[in-house]
Design an enzyme around this catalytic site. Structure first.
Site, PDB file in Angstrom:
ATOM      1  CG  LEU A 135      -1.903  -1.173   1.339  1.00  0.00           C
ATOM      2  CD1 LEU A 135      -2.809  -0.970   2.548  1.00  0.00           C
ATOM      3  CD2 LEU A 135      -2.737  -1.354   0.076  1.00  0.00           C
ATOM      4  CG  HIS A 136       1.201   3.280  -3.362  1.00  0.00           C
ATOM      5  ND1 HIS A 136       0.110   3.972  -3.831  1.00  0.00           N
ATOM      6  CD2 HIS A 136       1.422   2.282  -4.259  1.00  0.00           C
ATOM      7  CE1 HIS A 136      -0.306   3.441  -4.965  1.00  0.00           C
ATOM      8  NE2 HIS A 136       0.460   2.396  -5.239  1.00  0.00           N
ATOM      9  CD  GLU A 137       0.316   8.885   1.413  1.00  0.00           C
ATOM     10  OE1 GLU A 137      -0.790   9.470   1.354  1.00  0.00           O
ATOM     11  OE2 GLU A 137       0.774   8.419   2.463  1.00  0.00           O
TER      12      GLU A 137
ATOM     13  CG  HIS B 227      -2.883   1.150  -2.760  1.00  0.00           C
ATOM     14  ND1 HIS B 227      -1.556   0.812  -2.705  1.00  0.00           N
ATOM     15  CD2 HIS B 227      -3.374   0.567  -3.894  1.00  0.00           C
ATOM     16  CE1 HIS B 227      -1.252   0.052  -3.750  1.00  0.00           C
ATOM     17  NE2 HIS B 227      -2.330  -0.109  -4.481  1.00  0.00           N
TER      18      HIS B 227
ATOM     19  CB  SER C 271       3.390   2.612  -9.258  1.00  0.00           C
ATOM     20  OG  SER C 271       3.424   1.239  -9.591  1.00  0.00           O
ATOM     21  CB  SER C 272       3.073  -1.490  -5.595  1.00  0.00           C
ATOM     22  OG  SER C 272       1.888  -1.147  -4.910  1.00  0.00           O
ATOM     23  NE  ARG C 273       4.738  -4.485 -11.672  1.00  0.00           N
ATOM     24  CZ  ARG C 273       3.451  -4.794 -11.794  1.00  0.00           C
ATOM     25  NH1 ARG C 273       2.546  -3.830 -11.747  1.00  0.00           N
ATOM     26  NH2 ARG C 273       3.056  -6.048 -11.936  1.00  0.00           N
TER      27      ARG C 273
END
Length: 283
Positions: free
Chosen positions: A33-35, A37, A185-187
């Site tokens: 999870l990041h900003e 999400h 992005s998670s990546r």
């Protein structure tokens, strides 16, 4: 906050919530999870009283050569973020609970899922459409929030819900960017400092397109090579596709018409990492 791993249990909880007239919102993620999400959770909370966050790294949307096995899975950290965001339920099933040994059904999104990302990643959107359909059936939401970051995925899901008469309202949430304009992005964790710096050319290209359309330049085909040159100015960035589409039909667009909305789609290999981005324009 409750963490649920059993689809049958999650479905029973959702049915009970509906019987109790609770408005359910779902946010579907693959974790890490990041900003971006967290912004989806906030959007869901504006409408729904009960929030279900799904965390599932879906193997069926990865090709054999892609990063399924190394995709980040920091579950404890994700659970902490979810709790801080006041999520009510985290649904995090194991793969064998979602795809049993004799699982046979696949949802094919049709031509919409065969261009752009679908062309670069054959079978990707069948995997997405299948898991989204399953998660909607399990979580039984009234609303589902998806980010504009994955614009084609959003279009596929909207069409899926319409075509299959699924009783859920799809909410779009805007792209969240870092201080340099890079879409979160998670990546992004795969990017080196040098690659992250180079990747800012995606945002620069989108901003250039915005300025050109504001002039107005209605020849979208003329703007594409200009954006391509901006992206290629970073030696480590190699465009896979750059294309304007009609934002309603998602069909490629060469000339803009006043009063219509278009979207510029980008896919770029930035060093070792593949990035996608987009921007919407009202003409």
């Amino acid at each position: 906050m409750q963490i649920i791993t059993d689809p049958i249990q999650m479905q029973a909880i959702a049915e009970k919530l509906r019987l109790n007239r609770q408005l359910i919102g779902v946010v579907m993620t693959m974790g890490a999870l990041h900003e971006g999400h967290l912004s989806l959770i906030k959007e869901a909370r504006k409408i729904a009283g009960t929030i279900i966050l799904t965390i599932f790294v879906n193997p069926r949307q990865f090709a054999p050569h892609e990063d399924f096995h190394r995709y980040p899975r920091p579950f404890e950290q994700d659970a902490a973020h979810a709790k801080a965001a006041e999520v009510d339920y985290v649904f995090a099933p194991p793969v064998d609970a979602m795809y049993t040994g004799n699982f046979q059904t696949t949802v094919h999104p049709g031509p919409l899922g065969e261009q752009f990302e679908g062309k670069q990643r054959p079978g990707h959107f069948s995997g997405v459409a299948t898991i989204v359909t399953k998660l909607l059936q399990i979580t039984r939401p009234h609303i589902a929030v998806f980010g504009e970051k994955d614009a084609q995925q959003l279009a596929v899901i909207k069409q899926l819900v319409k075509d299959l008469n699924i009783d859920v309202r799809i909410i779009e949430a805007p792209i969240i960017r870092d201080e340099n304009g890079l879409a979160v992005s998670s990546r992004n964790i795969y990017l080196s400092a040098k690659e992250r710096d180079a990747a800012t050319v995606l945002y620069k290209g989108l901003c250039h397109a915005e300025r050109r359309i504001a002039e107005p330049c209605l020849d979208l085909d003329a703007i594409v090579p200009e954006v391509e040159n901006i992206i290629k100015s970073a030696l480590s960035c190699h465009p896979e596709y750059i294309c304007f589409v009609d934002d309603e039909t998602f069909l490629p667009a060469s000339k803009a018409e006043k009063g219509k909305t278009y979207r510029l789609l980008l896919a770029v290999q930035a060093g070792t990492v593949r990035l996608i981005d987009n921007r919407k324009f009202m003409v």
